[in-house]
Write a protein that holds these residues in place. Sequence first.
Motif, PDB file in Angstrom:
ATOM      1  N   THR A   7       1.085  -1.120  -0.161  1.00  0.00           N
ATOM      2  CA  THR A   7      -0.014   0.110   0.052  1.00  0.00           C
ATOM      3  C   THR A   7       0.926   1.230   0.094  1.00  0.00           C
ATOM      4  OG1 THR A   7      -1.551  -1.217   1.057  1.00  0.00           O
ATOM      5  CG2 THR A   7      -1.849   1.226   1.285  1.00  0.00           C
ATOM      6  N   ALA A   8       1.851   1.166   0.907  1.00  0.00           N
ATOM      7  CA  ALA A   8       2.586   2.489   0.925  1.00  0.00           C
ATOM      8  C   ALA A   8       3.567   2.636  -0.361  1.00  0.00           C
ATOM      9  CB  ALA A   8       3.675   2.203   1.932  1.00  0.00           C
ATOM     10  N   PHE A  11       0.949   3.991  -3.077  1.00  0.00           N
ATOM     11  CA  PHE A  11       0.867   5.461  -2.692  1.00  0.00           C
ATOM     12  C   PHE A  11       2.054   6.413  -3.068  1.00  0.00           C
ATOM     13  CE2 PHE A  11       2.019   8.755   0.532  1.00  0.00           C
ATOM     14  CZ  PHE A  11       0.797   9.654   0.463  1.00  0.00           C
ATOM     15  N   ALA A 285      -5.183  10.406  -2.932  1.00  0.00           N
ATOM     16  CA  ALA A 285      -4.278   9.361  -2.447  1.00  0.00           C
ATOM     17  C   ALA A 285      -3.924   9.427  -1.143  1.00  0.00           C
ATOM     18  CB  ALA A 285      -2.696   9.543  -3.325  1.00  0.00           C
ATOM     19  N   TRP A 286      -3.855  10.853  -0.525  1.00  0.00           N
ATOM     20  CA  TRP A 286      -3.556  10.629   0.922  1.00  0.00           C
ATOM     21  C   TRP A 286      -4.944  10.154   1.869  1.00  0.00           C
ATOM     22  CZ3 TRP A 286       0.729  11.614   3.591  1.00  0.00           C
ATOM     23  CH2 TRP A 286       1.697  12.387   2.874  1.00  0.00           C
ATOM     24  N   LEU A 289      -4.729   6.275   1.567  1.00  0.00           N
ATOM     25  CA  LEU A 289      -3.426   5.822   2.336  1.00  0.00           C
ATOM     26  C   LEU A 289      -4.032   5.983   3.841  1.00  0.00           C
ATOM     27  CD1 LEU A 289      -0.818   4.811   3.076  1.00  0.00           C
ATOM     28  CD2 LEU A 289       0.060   7.335   2.980  1.00  0.00           C
TER      29      LEU A 289
END
Length: 369
Positions: A7-8, A11, A285-286, A289
């Motif tokens: 995931t990171a 992102f 996106a933020w 996340l």
Amino acid sequence: MLVVLPTAALFLRVLDETSEQKNETNLAKQGVEYLGALGGLVTSLAESQSSALQNVHAEPASLTAAVARVQGVDERLGEDLGTTQRWSGLKEKIGRLPGVTGDSATIYEAHVEVSDLALELYAEVRDSSLLNRDPDSDIWYLQEAVAVNMPEAVTHVSRMGDMANRVAAAKTRQKPPLQIEFGYEVLAVQDVAAELTDNLQEAANVTTSATLSGNLVNNLDRFRRGIEAANRGANFGGPPNVSAMVTAQSTLTTALTALSGVVLQEMNSLLEERTDSLNYRQIEAWILLGVAVALIAVATFWTRTRGRQSREPAADSGDSSREVSVQGDSGPSSPAGGYGGSPYDPVPNYGDVPNYGGSARQERSGALR
């Protein structure tokens, strides 16, 4: 960790691509601003050329203002666009124009050199700002029109009108080469007008702007009328009609100035919409996340809680079994001796058997014997 790391990584990739696209969009907007300043410069250079051929050597006030405007824009954006060196050379050439003396050919060639340098500065701006590689088709067609076709149209229209005056004022022996050069400029105007019309039409066909088509129609029609007037004034096969050419030149210059303003405004609006879309993607996106991290935290807490609850009943069950076994070995219900006590006791505990009469005594006496 198996969930967090992919995931990171995803992102960071989205964030990096979005940031790069935002930087490219900001650079394109700087290019649009620089092109707006150059439009006034090219028009003023055309005016200066016509004035010099009429023996007015002083720099027109419009050219002075246009140079100052480009200078201000270059001081702010020249480092990012890499135009400072080229602009400095062009500015120096412009400053020398009032001192150019000689016949009309010398003056004309000096102004042609400067206007060609201005066209090269256009090419530098569109290349360094990445406008000539823009991914959106409508912006690409618009930049081709405003950074290539329009400045070339202004330049060739100016030369066409000035060449018509030179042909009319030339002596008989000097006219043939001037007429050839005049015919070349007329054809150049027609070619660039066709390219400009095609690019604007393509932009209108593929654009997402709701105002582009309507804003282009009136100014493009005025430009076409100016081209038709220029063709009539050129009078192929005979001497050019100077007055008609001057009128056509004024009409074309005015139409191109208005058309350039419309195109630059539409390009800036499209780039602003792109910037807003990229900002939205970045915020999205933020948020995604944050949601992913929150879900992972909740899942981790829930998993640990369920694991703790599943271990507690097993511990309770083990304690109870040990307690029962202890009570079975030494509880109060166990007899103190005999068969209920130790299995190694040699004396049977007959005394605990109830006495039911003679049968019981007979069994006991038999056992004693």
